[in-house]
Design a protein around this motif. Structure first.
Motif, PDB file in Angstrom:
ATOM      1  N   HIS A 137       0.852  -1.191   0.000  1.00 46.76           N
ATOM      2  CA  HIS A 137       0.000   0.000   0.000  1.00 46.76           C
ATOM      3  C   HIS A 137       0.885   1.236   0.000  1.00 46.76           C
ATOM      4  O   HIS A 137       2.099   1.140   0.195  1.00 46.76           O
ATOM      5  N   ARG A 138       0.277   2.386  -0.189  1.00 46.46           N
ATOM      6  CA  ARG A 138       1.017   3.634  -0.061  1.00 46.46           C
ATOM      7  C   ARG A 138       0.090   4.732   0.431  1.00 46.46           C
ATOM      8  O   ARG A 138      -1.117   4.713   0.174  1.00 46.46           O
ATOM      9  N   LEU A 139       0.691   5.667   1.147  1.00 45.75           N
ATOM     10  CA  LEU A 139       0.027   6.900   1.548  1.00 45.75           C
ATOM     11  C   LEU A 139       0.697   8.029   0.788  1.00 45.75           C
ATOM     12  O   LEU A 139       1.929   8.126   0.783  1.00 45.75           O
ATOM     13  N   THR A 140      -0.102   8.875   0.141  1.00 43.98           N
ATOM     14  CA  THR A 140       0.440  10.038  -0.549  1.00 43.98           C
ATOM     15  C   THR A 140      -0.102  11.274   0.150  1.00 43.98           C
ATOM     16  O   THR A 140      -1.309  11.507   0.184  1.00 43.98           O
ATOM     17  N   PHE A 141       0.830  12.051   0.726  1.00 46.58           N
ATOM     18  CA  PHE A 141       0.504  13.231   1.506  1.00 46.58           C
ATOM     19  C   PHE A 141       0.635  14.462   0.608  1.00 46.58           C
ATOM     20  O   PHE A 141       1.673  14.657  -0.028  1.00 46.58           O
ATOM     21  N   ASP A 142      -0.386  15.291   0.554  1.00 47.27           N
ATOM     22  CA  ASP A 142      -0.349  16.535  -0.214  1.00 47.27           C
ATOM     23  C   ASP A 142       0.331  17.597   0.642  1.00 47.27           C
ATOM     24  O   ASP A 142      -0.313  18.296   1.418  1.00 47.27           O
TER      25      ASP A 142
END
Length: 104
Positions: A58-63
């Protein structure tokens, strides 16, 4: 499995409230599927994604635009091996650097 994150703005010494974060799952065919999009609360946390990720990558993409002059976004990829165990992925952000680790 429960997944949480906590974003701290190290330059200002406070939580990064209102930041958009996207949760994706890596599929066997090589593409990423969006599972959820959420925003950090006043304490810089997300604890409820409205979905429970299963085993896999999985991945988390933070703006991070607006908090970092150099990184418009930060992506943290990770593997969930035990879907029954809680996973916490914190992000410590400054204008020209960031760090993350497996939290508890």
């Amino acid at each position: 499995m429960s997944l949480s994150t906590h974003v701290l703005d190290a330059a200002r010494g406070r939580p990064a409230a209102g930041m958009a974060v996207r949760l994706d799952r890596y599929e066997p065919d090589g593409r990423w599927t969006v599972l959820a999009v959420a925003h950090t609360d006043a304490d810089g946390r997300i604890g409820d994604w409205g979905t429970d990720p299963d085993a896999g990558v999985h991945r988390l993409t933070f703006d991070t635009a607006g908090l970092s002059e150099f990184y418009p976004e930060v992506t943290v990829a990770f593997t969930i091996e035990d879907p029954g165990r809680h996973l916490h992925v914190p992000l410590l952000l400054s204008p020209f650097a960031y760090s993350t680790y497996r939290g508890s």
